[in-house]
Design an enzyme around this catalytic site. Structure first.
Site, PDB file in Angstrom:
ATOM      1  N   ASP A 133       0.578   1.132 -13.186  1.00 41.92           N
ATOM      2  CA  ASP A 133       1.488   0.630 -12.435  1.00 41.92           C
ATOM      3  C   ASP A 133       2.924   0.279 -13.064  1.00 41.92           C
ATOM      4  O   ASP A 133       3.770   0.404 -12.806  1.00 41.92           O
ATOM      5  CB  ASP A 133       0.695  -0.140 -11.557  1.00 41.92           C
ATOM      6  CG  ASP A 133       1.442  -0.816 -10.290  1.00 41.92           C
ATOM      7  OD1 ASP A 133       2.452  -0.094  -9.841  1.00 41.92           O
ATOM      8  OD2 ASP A 133       1.509  -1.962 -10.022  1.00 41.92           O
ATOM      9  N   LEU A 168      -4.018   4.542  -9.129  1.00 40.17           N
ATOM     10  CA  LEU A 168      -3.540   5.473 -10.127  1.00 40.17           C
ATOM     11  C   LEU A 168      -3.497   5.004 -11.571  1.00 40.17           C
ATOM     12  O   LEU A 168      -2.722   3.951 -11.852  1.00 40.17           O
ATOM     13  CB  LEU A 168      -2.258   6.284  -9.885  1.00 40.17           C
ATOM     14  CG  LEU A 168      -2.488   6.857  -8.494  1.00 40.17           C
ATOM     15  CD1 LEU A 168      -1.129   7.505  -7.974  1.00 40.17           C
ATOM     16  CD2 LEU A 168      -3.434   8.175  -8.371  1.00 40.17           C
ATOM     17  N   CYS A 213      11.431  -2.359   2.672  1.00 39.85           N
ATOM     18  CA  CYS A 213       9.925  -2.137   2.830  1.00 39.85           C
ATOM     19  C   CYS A 213       9.236  -3.359   2.893  1.00 39.85           C
ATOM     20  O   CYS A 213       9.352  -4.232   2.121  1.00 39.85           O
ATOM     21  CB  CYS A 213       9.478  -1.148   1.725  1.00 39.85           C
ATOM     22  SG  CYS A 213       7.795  -1.115   1.588  1.00 39.85           S
ATOM     23  N   ASP A 240       0.127  -1.870   5.044  1.00 39.23           N
ATOM     24  CA  ASP A 240      -0.547  -0.608   4.779  1.00 39.23           C
ATOM     25  C   ASP A 240      -0.204   0.301   6.286  1.00 39.23           C
ATOM     26  O   ASP A 240      -0.813   1.275   6.111  1.00 39.23           O
ATOM     27  CB  ASP A 240      -1.981  -1.005   5.174  1.00 39.23           C
ATOM     28  CG  ASP A 240      -2.700  -1.539   3.804  1.00 39.23           C
ATOM     29  OD1 ASP A 240      -2.318  -0.783   2.873  1.00 39.23           O
ATOM     30  OD2 ASP A 240      -3.287  -2.613   3.921  1.00 39.23           O
ATOM     31  N   CYS A 242       1.982   2.510   7.061  1.00 43.11           N
ATOM     32  CA  CYS A 242       2.096   3.967   6.816  1.00 43.11           C
ATOM     33  C   CYS A 242       0.776   4.737   6.267  1.00 43.11           C
ATOM     34  O   CYS A 242       0.704   5.849   6.103  1.00 43.11           O
ATOM     35  CB  CYS A 242       3.382   4.315   5.809  1.00 43.11           C
ATOM     36  SG  CYS A 242       2.851   3.630   4.077  1.00 43.11           S
ATOM     37  N   LYS A 296       2.351 -18.356  -5.825  1.00 43.16           N
ATOM     38  CA  LYS A 296       2.185 -18.944  -4.418  1.00 43.16           C
ATOM     39  C   LYS A 296       3.169 -18.912  -3.517  1.00 43.16           C
ATOM     40  O   LYS A 296       3.213 -18.873  -2.335  1.00 43.16           O
ATOM     41  CB  LYS A 296       1.357 -20.206  -4.426  1.00 43.16           C
ATOM     42  CG  LYS A 296       2.212 -21.531  -4.758  1.00 43.16           C
ATOM     43  CD  LYS A 296       1.493 -22.672  -4.542  1.00 43.16           C
ATOM     44  CE  LYS A 296       2.432 -23.893  -4.810  1.00 43.16           C
ATOM     45  NZ  LYS A 296       1.715 -25.075  -4.518  1.00 43.16           N
TER      46      LYS A 296
END
Length: 377
Positions: A133, A168, A213, A240, A242, A296
């Site tokens: 990532d 991934l 997004c 979540d 999409c 936070k």
């Protein structure tokens, strides 16, 4: 010998809990390079990714002599067992599925380290560079080339076996493994993910404007733009939408890895306690989750927005305290706006009094917004 080693590695990957493994060439990702350049020109990047396009698309820059890339995927749960209910006076937020359980960076690095050890034992002079990532390479581009899944219109990798609910990771190596065959795109004419995106961030199939997004917005630390505040809902981290709307994800819910099992009270927490959580408590409770990586502050700001979304009148006393006492302008200002959004008339006097002592210009602007909303009700 290479083919035998490849088959042994595939078998070993299953033994250590890797759900899918694929092999790709380490040739430059020329098509991806052009797409990334366009993304930069359009201002669609989030800023969290590696800015050097060459590093993102040329594996040999990361490992001289690179011949192959090994891609791995681990399936994660999509459904929460014993999910606590959000109800009046006890409203809850939600962390996206990719933040359920133990931080996936830690989980995947563990699997990659095991693969590295396996290869070093058999090829002592092997050269390896692994990443998850936060590395330079595009996880999705590697996974697509390695046949893990296809790159979907929602900008996720979709696997036939697990849908897009997979983490991934990849490993560049100088071992010339035979590459696997990519999977044909199976999205077809479906545009459900594009149609339902709350902010229109999916501007086209496979093209995302990260700046709008929700998954990105929940990770920002400043004031959230007005246009997005009503669209964030009760999301504390990530989005979540999409994925949940995707037909390819229907019925996909895998609980293969104990460390990925979510604590319902952590991934769907009560909102009001988040407003006053200490740094120490936040680190102890949420530190092991990937959704805590920005600290936070974004979570608390999003909790305030979620309380406004629910119009939770029981949270008014806590929000007044945040507006008056929190040392951080973003929290004070967002709380003032939320008080206006919730619409309890008694809050008007509190905002007006707090405004008299406030010196931060952005906070003052948010207080004005809150006052206007209360005055027109």
């Amino acid at each position: 010998m290479m083919e035998r080693l490849k088959q042994e590695l595939i078998q070993y990957s299953k033994e250590i809990g890797i759900d899918k493994i694929g092999f790709a060439s380490a040739e430059p990702f020329t098509e991806l390079k052009q797409r990334l350049i366009v993304q930069q020109e359009l201002g669609y990047q989030s800023g969290f990714e590696e800015s050097d396009v060459e590093k993102r698309t040329e594996p040999e820059r990361l490992l001289p002599g690179a011949k192959s890339i090994i891609a791995i995927a681990l399936a994660y749960p999509s459904k929460l067992k014993n999910a606590p209910q959000s109800k009046r006076g006890e409203r809850r937020g939600i962390f996206c599925r990719a933040s359920w359980g133990r931080d996936y960076h830690v989980v995947l690095r563990d699997r990659l380290e095991k693969l590295e050890a396996f290869l070093r034992e058999r090829v002592p002079d092997v050269q390896i560079s692994s990443m998850v990532d936060t590395g330079e390479l595009s996880d999705r581009a590697v996974a697509e080339r390695a046949g893990i899944g296809w790159s979907a219109k929602n900008c996720s990798i979709i696997t036939p076996e697990f849908g897009s609910y997979v983490y991934l990771g990849e490993m560049i190596t100088n071992i010339p493994f035979t590459p696997d065959t990519p999977i044909e795109d199976q999205c077809g004419t479906c545009t459900k993910c594009i149609d339902i995106c709350p902010t229109g961030a999916l501007v086209a199939g496979g093209q995302l404007n990260s700046q709008s997004c929700i998954a990105f917005l929940t990770q920002t630390k400043g004031f959230l733009a007005d246009e997005f505040r009503d669209k964030i809902g009760n999301r504390l981290y990530g989005c979540d939408t999409c994925q949940t709307v995707c037909p390819k994800n229907k019925g996909m819910n895998f609980h293969h890895h104990p460390e990925m099992e979510p604590d319902p009270e952590l991934v769907k927490p009560l909102l009001k306690p988040l407003l006053t959580i200490s740094n120490r408590e936040f680190k102890e409770k949420y530190g092991p989750m990937s959704g805590s990586w920005r600290g936070k502050k974004p979570i608390q700001r999003n909790a305030i927005l979620a309380l406004a979304h629910f119009k939770d009148e029981t949270a008014v006393p806590e929000l007044i305290d945040v507006m008056k006492q929190d040392s951080r302008p973003v929290m004070r200002g967002t709380a003032a706006w939320a008080l206006g959004k919730i619409g309890v008339k008694e809050a008007l006097t509190h905002i007006q009094h707090a405004k008299e002592k406030e010196t931060d210009l952005e906070v003052l602007l948010e207080m004005e917004k809150g006052i206007r909303m209360l005055e027109i009700q």
